[in-house]
Motif scaffolding. Structure first.
Motif, PDB file in Angstrom:
ATOM      1  N   ARG A   1      -4.092   1.081  12.144  1.00  0.00           N
ATOM      2  CA  ARG A   1      -4.104   2.087  10.658  1.00  0.00           C
ATOM      3  C   ARG A   1      -2.712   1.961  10.382  1.00  0.00           C
ATOM      4  O   ARG A   1      -3.131   2.457   9.248  1.00  0.00           O
ATOM      5  CB  ARG A   1      -4.533   3.978  11.632  1.00  0.00           C
TER       6      ARG A   1
ATOM      7  N   PRO B   1     -10.875  -0.421   5.056  1.00  0.00           N
ATOM      8  CA  PRO B   1     -10.584  -0.776   3.981  1.00  0.00           C
ATOM      9  C   PRO B   1     -11.720  -1.453   3.500  1.00  0.00           C
ATOM     10  O   PRO B   1     -11.375  -2.458   2.595  1.00  0.00           O
ATOM     11  CB  PRO B   1      -9.648  -1.236   4.512  1.00  0.00           C
TER      12      PRO B   1
ATOM     13  N   GLY C   1       1.217  -1.727   0.002  1.00  0.00           N
ATOM     14  CA  GLY C   1      -0.143  -0.294  -0.155  1.00  0.00           C
ATOM     15  C   GLY C   1       0.829   1.444   0.083  1.00  0.00           C
ATOM     16  O   GLY C   1       2.132   1.239  -0.429  1.00  0.00           O
TER      17      GLY C   1
ATOM     18  N   SER D   1      -0.498   2.518   5.565  1.00  0.00           N
ATOM     19  CA  SER D   1      -1.604   3.451   6.381  1.00  0.00           C
ATOM     20  C   SER D   1      -2.678   2.744   5.407  1.00  0.00           C
ATOM     21  O   SER D   1      -2.900   2.521   4.344  1.00  0.00           O
ATOM     22  CB  SER D   1      -1.367   4.538   6.013  1.00  0.00           C
ATOM     23  N   THR D   2      -3.231   2.082   5.965  1.00  0.00           N
ATOM     24  CA  THR D   2      -4.425   0.785   5.283  1.00  0.00           C
ATOM     25  C   THR D   2      -5.639   1.858   5.100  1.00  0.00           C
ATOM     26  O   THR D   2      -5.780   1.803   4.072  1.00  0.00           O
ATOM     27  CB  THR D   2      -5.198  -0.293   6.381  1.00  0.00           C
TER      28      THR D   2
ATOM     29  N   TRP E   1      -9.193  -2.875  11.244  1.00  0.00           N
ATOM     30  CA  TRP E   1      -7.817  -2.956  10.373  1.00  0.00           C
ATOM     31  C   TRP E   1      -6.415  -1.343  11.161  1.00  0.00           C
ATOM     32  O   TRP E   1      -6.967  -0.721  11.541  1.00  0.00           O
ATOM     33  CB  TRP E   1      -7.688  -2.566   8.610  1.00  0.00           C
TER      34      TRP E   1
ATOM     35  N   TRP F   1      -2.652  -7.027  -0.237  1.00  0.00           N
ATOM     36  CA  TRP F   1      -1.873  -6.315   1.345  1.00  0.00           C
ATOM     37  C   TRP F   1      -3.016  -6.429   2.308  1.00  0.00           C
ATOM     38  O   TRP F   1      -2.870  -6.356   3.433  1.00  0.00           O
ATOM     39  CB  TRP F   1      -1.286  -5.346   0.717  1.00  0.00           C
ATOM     40  N   LEU F   2      -4.386  -5.288   1.750  1.00  0.00           N
ATOM     41  CA  LEU F   2      -4.980  -5.455   2.585  1.00  0.00           C
ATOM     42  C   LEU F   2      -5.910  -6.662   3.119  1.00  0.00           C
ATOM     43  O   LEU F   2      -6.262  -6.303   4.540  1.00  0.00           O
ATOM     44  CB  LEU F   2      -6.051  -4.252   1.853  1.00  0.00           C
TER      45      LEU F   2
ATOM     46  N   ALA G   1      -3.580  -8.201   5.964  1.00  0.00           N
ATOM     47  CA  ALA G   1      -3.340  -7.074   7.050  1.00  0.00           C
ATOM     48  C   ALA G   1      -4.630  -6.934   8.335  1.00  0.00           C
ATOM     49  O   ALA G   1      -4.011  -6.355   9.318  1.00  0.00           O
ATOM     50  CB  ALA G   1      -3.539  -5.286   6.396  1.00  0.00           C
TER      51      ALA G   1
ATOM     52  N   SER H   1      -4.370   3.748   2.105  1.00  0.00           N
ATOM     53  CA  SER H   1      -4.597   2.622   0.606  1.00  0.00           C
ATOM     54  C   SER H   1      -5.332   2.270   0.402  1.00  0.00           C
ATOM     55  O   SER H   1      -5.634   2.459  -0.846  1.00  0.00           O
ATOM     56  CB  SER H   1      -3.038   1.543   1.316  1.00  0.00           C
ATOM     57  N   ALA H   2      -6.617   2.328   1.253  1.00  0.00           N
ATOM     58  CA  ALA H   2      -8.110   2.032   0.956  1.00  0.00           C
ATOM     59  C   ALA H   2      -8.339   3.037   0.084  1.00  0.00           C
ATOM     60  O   ALA H   2      -8.931   2.532  -1.193  1.00  0.00           O
ATOM     61  CB  ALA H   2      -9.256   2.167   2.069  1.00  0.00           C
TER      62      ALA H   2
END
Length: 404
Positions: free
Chosen positions: A349, A389, A261, A285-286, A347, A316-317, A320, A289-290
């Motif tokens: 952060r 996410p 991400g 950072s989820t 998730w 990856w999400l 995570a 990134s989302a």
């Protein structure tokens, strides 16, 4: 505790001098333009204040609601209340063309000599207030500038003809401000003209860049509220949006040998992930990134590179996500992570790039692997866990189904 946060380096002439000679020109020109615009902003305010008293700020400081609703029925934007908001927006626009943040645009109009951006970041949050009080004078943080522009577009659509001319002129000036603010590589700083420090980093935090791209796409389309936009400006906006997408793709982080991400902010020159405030280390950072993945999935003609980036980011999400825990608020208002079998997914952060473990920052700059170790204020005052996410994963399922 596993380390301490290192704040991002500002964009400077010295750093630009370290680039290949052929690449220095655009960056030097960018810095010169930034300095000139800040000087003009300051000179204009100084001229207004010359020989008189400095008015105390009458602007209502706030977090959250901006006084610029974008979801009202079309008829509301023809009302006197909406006209006041639009006039307020015009009055607070800086000479460079941007706006400050966290001000109620339903409040009083700016008075001559009143500071353009009366709201500074909380010094207790690890940000040192500038001695000259010149902070966030033009920013895309907290949806500033983009929301003002969207409201002006909505208001002018309800007032065709001379009545909306000032709003249209301010809108065009604001879009040109965003085009000026864009880095040669397509990124956007948090504050422009440049303020220095981590504000100079390419800012994905709180969806800053993604929100700008969404606005530029709307301007480029010249439909609905944006039909009035001159064709040339619309073309420039479309090209700027594509450059921003390019830098998003170029800055995607490789972790464990595969694309993952993004960080909340990336260095303007190197695109490396960098830290910001004391409690925001350089980490995947989820949430941000989302949002970037959803932005990429909305491009009308995705390239093979873009598709690969999205598929890798979504994978990856999924890795995570955490289960069997819950992020709960206690009776004293504090938050804590507790075991809860069957709960999730949620998730963290931030994810450490090297170890793929969740990490959490505190006010003193320390980085921890256990969120419950943080000070009460920072543990409870930041979104360390969330389910945002999940929306990107749902977007991806639909997006994949539509692909040929």
């Amino acid at each position: 505790m596993i380390g301490t946060t290192t704040t991002a380096a500002p964009l400077t002439e010295a750093r630009v001098a370290g680039l290949d000679v052929t690449g220095q020109g655009p960056w030097r020109a960018y810095l010169e333009r930034s300095r000139a615009l800040m000087a003009a902003d300051k000179a204009t305010l100084a001229a207004e204040r010359a020989g008189g008293t400095v008015p105390a700020s009458a602007a209502a400081h706030l977090k959250g609601e901006s006084g610029m609703p974008l979801d009202r029925p079309a008829a509301w934007y023809a009302s006197a209340q909406a006209a006041h908001v639009a006039d307020n927006i015009v009055s607070w626009q800086t000479p460079a063309g941007g706006w400050g943040k966290n001000v109620d645009r339903g409040g009083p109009l700016r008075r001559r000599g009143e500071h353009y951006a009366p709201v500074d970041d909380d010094p207790a949050g690890g940000v040192v207030a500038r001695a000259d009080g010149w902070s966030y004078v033009g920013t895309i943080d907290n949806d500033a500038t983009t929301t003002e522009l969207r409201f002006l577009a909505r208001a002018q659509a309800a007032r065709q003809g001379p009545g909306g001319a000032a709003w249209r002129a301010a809108f065009v000036k604001g879009v040109r401000y965003l085009l000026d603010a864009q880095y040669p590589n397509g990124g956007f700083p948090q504050v422009y003209p440049l303020q220095g420090g981590y504000h100079d980093a390419i800012t994905y935090n709180d969806d800053a860049l993604a929100t700008v791209v969404a606005l530029l796409d709307a301007v480029a389309a010249r439909e609905g509220d944006y039909a009035f936009v001159p064709a040339g400006l619309a073309a420039q906006a479309g090209a700027a949006a594509e450059r921003a997408v390019d830098v998003v793709l170029a800055s995607q982080i490789v972790a464990g040998g595969v694309l993952a991400g993004w960080c909340q902010q990336h260095d303007a020159l190197t695109l490396a992930p960098v830290g910001a405030r004391n409690f925001e280390p350089a980490a995947l950072s989820t949430a941000e990134s989302a949002r970037l993945l959803s932005l990429l999935m909305r491009r009308p003609k995705p390239s093979a590179r873009l598709v690969a980036a999205v598929d890798a980011g979504v994978a990856w999400l999924k890795r995570a996500a955490v289960y069997d825990v819950a992020w709960v608020r206690q009776a004293d208002g504090g938050r804590v992570l507790v075991a809860r079998p069957g709960a999730g997914p949620i998730w963290p952060r931030m994810i450490d790039i090297a170890t793929a473990r969740p990490v959490f920052g505190d006010r003193d700059g320390t980085i921890h692997t256990d969120v419950n170790e943080l000070s009460l204020e920072r543990r409870s005052g930041y979104g360390w866990f969330g389910d945002r996410p999940a929306a990107a994963l749902a977007d991806h399922a639909r997006w994949t189904a539509r692909r040929p």
